[in-house]
Design a protein around this motif. Structure first.
Motif, PDB file in Angstrom:
ATOM      1  N   SER A  28     -14.551  -4.148  11.080  1.00 11.84           N
ATOM      2  CA  SER A  28     -15.015  -3.245  10.017  1.00 11.84           C
ATOM      3  C   SER A  28     -14.194  -3.364   8.731  1.00 11.84           C
ATOM      4  CB  SER A  28     -15.047  -1.780  10.485  1.00 11.84           C
ATOM      5  OG  SER A  28     -15.891  -1.639  11.609  1.00 11.84           O
ATOM      6  N   GLN A  29     -13.249  -4.289   8.686  1.00 17.17           N
ATOM      7  CA  GLN A  29     -12.470  -4.482   7.462  1.00 17.17           C
ATOM      8  C   GLN A  29     -13.306  -5.218   6.421  1.00 17.17           C
ATOM      9  OE1 GLN A  29      -8.589  -6.219   8.057  1.00 17.17           O
ATOM     10  NE2 GLN A  29      -8.440  -6.945   5.944  1.00 17.17           N
ATOM     11  N   ARG A  30     -13.255  -4.753   5.180  1.00 19.11           N
ATOM     12  CA  ARG A  30     -13.992  -5.409   4.100  1.00 19.11           C
ATOM     13  C   ARG A  30     -13.264  -6.689   3.699  1.00 19.11           C
ATOM     14  NH1 ARG A  30     -17.875  -4.402   0.266  1.00 19.11           N
ATOM     15  NH2 ARG A  30     -18.292  -2.365   1.181  1.00 19.11           N
ATOM     16  N   ILE A  31     -14.028  -7.738   3.473  1.00 22.10           N
ATOM     17  CA  ILE A  31     -13.470  -9.000   2.990  1.00 22.10           C
ATOM     18  C   ILE A  31     -14.262  -9.410   1.748  1.00 22.10           C
ATOM     19  CG2 ILE A  31     -12.530  -9.854   5.166  1.00 22.10           C
ATOM     20  CD1 ILE A  31     -15.081 -11.314   5.694  1.00 22.10           C
ATOM     21  N   ASP A  32     -13.599 -10.087   0.830  1.00 23.26           N
ATOM     22  CA  ASP A  32     -14.293 -10.462  -0.402  1.00 23.26           C
ATOM     23  C   ASP A  32     -14.074 -11.932  -0.714  1.00 23.26           C
ATOM     24  OD1 ASP A  32     -12.109 -10.743  -2.733  1.00 23.26           O
ATOM     25  OD2 ASP A  32     -11.513  -9.098  -1.397  1.00 23.26           O
ATOM     26  N   GLU A  33     -15.014 -12.480  -1.438  1.00 22.61           N
ATOM     27  CA  GLU A  33     -15.024 -13.906  -1.741  1.00 22.61           C
ATOM     28  C   GLU A  33     -13.793 -14.328  -2.534  1.00 22.61           C
ATOM     29  OE1 GLU A  33     -18.626 -14.485  -3.837  1.00 22.61           O
ATOM     30  OE2 GLU A  33     -19.911 -13.894  -2.151  1.00 22.61           O
ATOM     31  N   SER A  34     -13.412 -13.538  -3.521  1.00 22.19           N
ATOM     32  CA  SER A  34     -12.322 -13.931  -4.414  1.00 22.19           C
ATOM     33  C   SER A  34     -11.004 -14.080  -3.662  1.00 22.19           C
ATOM     34  CB  SER A  34     -12.160 -12.904  -5.538  1.00 22.19           C
ATOM     35  OG  SER A  34     -13.329 -12.842  -6.319  1.00 22.19           O
ATOM     36  N   THR A  35     -10.704 -13.128  -2.777  1.00 21.76           N
ATOM     37  CA  THR A  35      -9.446 -13.177  -2.035  1.00 21.76           C
ATOM     38  C   THR A  35      -9.385 -14.401  -1.142  1.00 21.76           C
ATOM     39  OG1 THR A  35      -9.297 -10.765  -2.044  1.00 21.76           O
ATOM     40  CG2 THR A  35      -7.978 -11.933  -0.414  1.00 21.76           C
ATOM     41  N   VAL A  36     -10.480 -14.660  -0.418  1.00 18.89           N
ATOM     42  CA  VAL A  36     -10.514 -15.816   0.476  1.00 18.89           C
ATOM     43  C   VAL A  36     -10.462 -17.106  -0.329  1.00 18.89           C
ATOM     44  CG1 VAL A  36     -11.886 -17.065   2.179  1.00 18.89           C
ATOM     45  CG2 VAL A  36     -11.738 -14.567   2.282  1.00 18.89           C
ATOM     46  N   ALA A  37     -11.195 -17.158  -1.435  1.00 14.74           N
ATOM     47  CA  ALA A  37     -11.215 -18.357  -2.267  1.00 14.74           C
ATOM     48  C   ALA A  37      -9.814 -18.693  -2.769  1.00 14.74           C
ATOM     49  CB  ALA A  37     -12.164 -18.171  -3.439  1.00 14.74           C
ATOM     50  N   ARG A  39      -6.977 -17.749  -1.407  1.00 13.53           N
ATOM     51  CA  ARG A  39      -6.112 -18.092  -0.287  1.00 13.53           C
ATOM     52  C   ARG A  39      -6.346 -19.518   0.201  1.00 13.53           C
ATOM     53  NH1 ARG A  39      -6.085 -15.268   5.716  1.00 13.53           N
ATOM     54  NH2 ARG A  39      -4.379 -16.519   6.580  1.00 13.53           N
ATOM     55  N   VAL A  40      -7.620 -19.920   0.280  1.00 12.95           N
ATOM     56  CA  VAL A  40      -7.955 -21.239   0.807  1.00 12.95           C
ATOM     57  C   VAL A  40      -7.827 -22.319  -0.267  1.00 12.95           C
ATOM     58  CG1 VAL A  40      -9.760 -22.582   1.970  1.00 12.95           C
ATOM     59  CG2 VAL A  40      -9.463 -20.174   2.520  1.00 12.95           C
ATOM     60  N   GLY A  41      -7.927 -21.905  -1.536  1.00 14.33           N
ATOM     61  CA  GLY A  41      -7.844 -22.864  -2.621  1.00 14.33           C
ATOM     62  C   GLY A  41      -9.159 -23.546  -2.928  1.00 14.33           C
ATOM     63  N   VAL A  42     -10.256 -22.767  -2.856  1.00 16.34           N
ATOM     64  CA  VAL A  42     -11.586 -23.288  -3.162  1.00 16.34           C
ATOM     65  C   VAL A  42     -12.279 -22.324  -4.107  1.00 16.34           C
ATOM     66  CG1 VAL A  42     -11.747 -24.443  -0.914  1.00 16.34           C
ATOM     67  CG2 VAL A  42     -12.662 -22.124  -1.175  1.00 16.34           C
ATOM     68  N   SER A  43     -13.474 -22.702  -4.569  1.00 17.98           N
ATOM     69  CA  SER A  43     -14.244 -21.814  -5.421  1.00 17.98           C
ATOM     70  C   SER A  43     -14.963 -20.765  -4.570  1.00 17.98           C
ATOM     71  CB  SER A  43     -15.262 -22.602  -6.241  1.00 17.98           C
ATOM     72  OG  SER A  43     -16.265 -23.138  -5.397  1.00 17.98           O
ATOM     73  N   ARG A  44     -15.594 -19.803  -5.207  1.00 18.38           N
ATOM     74  CA  ARG A  44     -16.256 -18.725  -4.478  1.00 18.38           C
ATOM     75  C   ARG A  44     -17.532 -19.196  -3.784  1.00 18.38           C
ATOM     76  NH1 ARG A  44     -16.635 -13.485  -8.254  1.00 18.38           N
ATOM     77  NH2 ARG A  44     -17.784 -12.799  -6.401  1.00 18.38           N
ATOM     78  N   THR A  45     -18.193 -20.234  -4.312  1.00 18.24           N
ATOM     79  CA  THR A  45     -19.468 -20.667  -3.726  1.00 18.24           C
ATOM     80  C   THR A  45     -19.321 -21.125  -2.275  1.00 18.24           C
ATOM     81  OG1 THR A  45     -20.393 -21.266  -5.873  1.00 18.24           O
ATOM     82  CG2 THR A  45     -21.392 -22.280  -3.931  1.00 18.24           C
ATOM     83  N   PRO A  46     -18.386 -22.022  -1.949  1.00 19.90           N
ATOM     84  CA  PRO A  46     -18.247 -22.391  -0.524  1.00 19.90           C
ATOM     85  C   PRO A  46     -17.793 -21.230   0.356  1.00 19.90           C
ATOM     86  CG  PRO A  46     -16.500 -23.394  -1.843  1.00 19.90           C
ATOM     87  CD  PRO A  46     -17.512 -22.845  -2.801  1.00 19.90           C
ATOM     88  N   VAL A  47     -17.049 -20.287  -0.211  1.00 23.83           N
ATOM     89  CA  VAL A  47     -16.653 -19.108   0.556  1.00 23.83           C
ATOM     90  C   VAL A  47     -17.883 -18.275   0.891  1.00 23.83           C
ATOM     91  CG1 VAL A  47     -15.365 -16.935   0.502  1.00 23.83           C
ATOM     92  CG2 VAL A  47     -14.324 -19.027  -0.376  1.00 23.83           C
ATOM     93  N   ARG A  48     -18.762 -18.119  -0.092  1.00 31.26           N
ATOM     94  CA  ARG A  48     -20.000 -17.371   0.152  1.00 31.26           C
ATOM     95  C   ARG A  48     -20.822 -18.044   1.246  1.00 31.26           C
ATOM     96  NH1 ARG A  48     -22.167 -17.862  -4.596  1.00 31.26           N
ATOM     97  NH2 ARG A  48     -20.803 -16.213  -5.428  1.00 31.26           N
ATOM     98  N   GLU A  49     -20.898 -19.365   1.217  1.00 29.91           N
ATOM     99  CA  GLU A  49     -21.636 -20.098   2.241  1.00 29.91           C
ATOM    100  C   GLU A  49     -20.988 -19.929   3.614  1.00 29.91           C
ATOM    101  OE1 GLU A  49     -21.430 -23.913   0.491  1.00 29.91           O
ATOM    102  OE2 GLU A  49     -23.132 -23.597  -0.855  1.00 29.91           O
ATOM    103  N   ALA A  50     -19.659 -19.907   3.627  1.00 29.00           N
ATOM    104  CA  ALA A  50     -18.955 -19.683   4.894  1.00 29.00           C
ATOM    105  C   ALA A  50     -19.245 -18.296   5.438  1.00 29.00           C
ATOM    106  CB  ALA A  50     -17.450 -19.875   4.690  1.00 29.00           C
ATOM    107  N   PHE A  51     -19.280 -17.297   4.557  1.00 23.60           N
ATOM    108  CA  PHE A  51     -19.591 -15.932   4.979  1.00 23.60           C
ATOM    109  C   PHE A  51     -20.995 -15.850   5.578  1.00 23.60           C
ATOM    110  CE2 PHE A  51     -16.522 -13.426   1.978  1.00 23.60           C
ATOM    111  CZ  PHE A  51     -15.459 -13.868   2.735  1.00 23.60           C
ATOM    112  N   TYR A  52     -21.940 -16.548   4.963  1.00 18.62           N
ATOM    113  CA  TYR A  52     -23.308 -16.528   5.494  1.00 18.62           C
ATOM    114  C   TYR A  52     -23.368 -17.169   6.879  1.00 18.62           C
ATOM    115  CZ  TYR A  52     -25.297 -14.940   1.056  1.00 18.62           C
ATOM    116  OH  TYR A  52     -25.620 -14.208  -0.061  1.00 18.62           O
ATOM    117  N   GLN A  53     -22.604 -18.249   7.070  1.00 20.19           N
ATOM    118  CA  GLN A  53     -22.568 -18.889   8.380  1.00 20.19           C
ATOM    119  C   GLN A  53     -21.954 -17.951   9.415  1.00 20.19           C
ATOM    120  OE1 GLN A  53     -20.765 -22.781   8.438  1.00 20.19           O
ATOM    121  NE2 GLN A  53     -20.829 -22.933  10.663  1.00 20.19           N
TER     122      GLN A  53
END
Length: 248
Positions: A28-37, A39-53
């Protein structure tokens, strides 16, 4: 999708998935694209795709206005997972007894050894991961392509609870186990893995079924111990232990 984009998505997917399964990201913890992007060193678009997967696998939930939260671990989900696991192990055991080859048995033996090696490392995340791979391999070797997606889903979702049961900690979660209790749990898991493999080699269906069901029940009871001992902080498991005992 280019190879570069796929690599970025895969890196984001692998990182977030690992964080979920080892409870660095809590239910139930909220996660957001910007933080993950970042941390991983990528743009938000692949993070969004990862979230959808991850959402398609039931590990992430998409909420209103495009937000994301880690999938919860509530009472119905826990009960349904255990029910599904009981059904799955019975079906898989019947099929393995009928179909498994010597080469398959050798693959299973190596998977059991992988769990043993992870146990020796003392890393609960590695134990939970290798344990999940072992049980997914059992489903794969049953030779039923319809059961395999079910098996992957069940054992992936069980991996978070498995991580706790093997003494893992994450976020505000603390293990209540003494060293002796945890060592005893590892011994039981070890014995049941090897006992199940031996029963398959002997083509002994009653023994294999009894071992598989005992393995599921041991996991259920261990999770209930955590829940009833108030050892798990930061996750809303309220009512699971009592509800499960009432249904026993």
């Amino acid at each position: 999708m280019s190879t570069r984009d796929r690599s970025a998505r895969d890196r984001a997917y692998d990182q977030v998935r690992a964080d979920i399964l080892t409870l660095r990201l809590l239910p139930s913890q909220r996660i957001d694209e910007s933080t993950v992007a970042e941390r991983v060193g990528v743009s938000r678009t692949p993070v969004r795709e990862a979230f959808y997967q991850l959402a398609s696998e039931g590990l992430v939930t998409v909420v209103s206005r495009g937000g994301y939260v880690v999938a919860d671990m509530n009472i119905p989900r826990f009960r349904e997972l255990i029910e599904a696991q009981h059904i799955l192990v019975r079906a898989v055991t019947h099929l393995l007894i009928a179909r498994i080859t010597e080469a398959d048995l050798d693959r299973l033996e190596q998977a059991v050894r992988d769990v043993d090696e992870a146990e020796l490392s003392g890393d609960p995340g590695a134990v939970a991961e290798t344990n999940a791979r072992l049980h997914i391999l059992e489903v794969e070797l049953s030779g039923n392509s319809y059961l395999l997606p079910m098996g992957r889903t069940i054992h992936t979702h069980l991996q978070r609870l498995s991580f706790i049961s093997f003494g893992g900690t994450g976020g505000d979660i603390r293990s209540p186990d003494s060293t002796e209790e945890l060592a005893a749990h590892y011994r039981n898991v070890h014995d049941e893995h090897w006992g199940y493999l031996a029963a398959l080699r002997d083509r002994d269906l009653p023994r294999a079924l009894a071992t598989a069901v005992r393995h599921v029940d041991r996991f259920k009871e261990r999770v209930q111990e955590y829940l009833s001992s108030d050892a798990v902080d930061g996750i809303d498991f309220s009512g699971i232990a009592g509800a499960e005992r009432a249904g026993d």
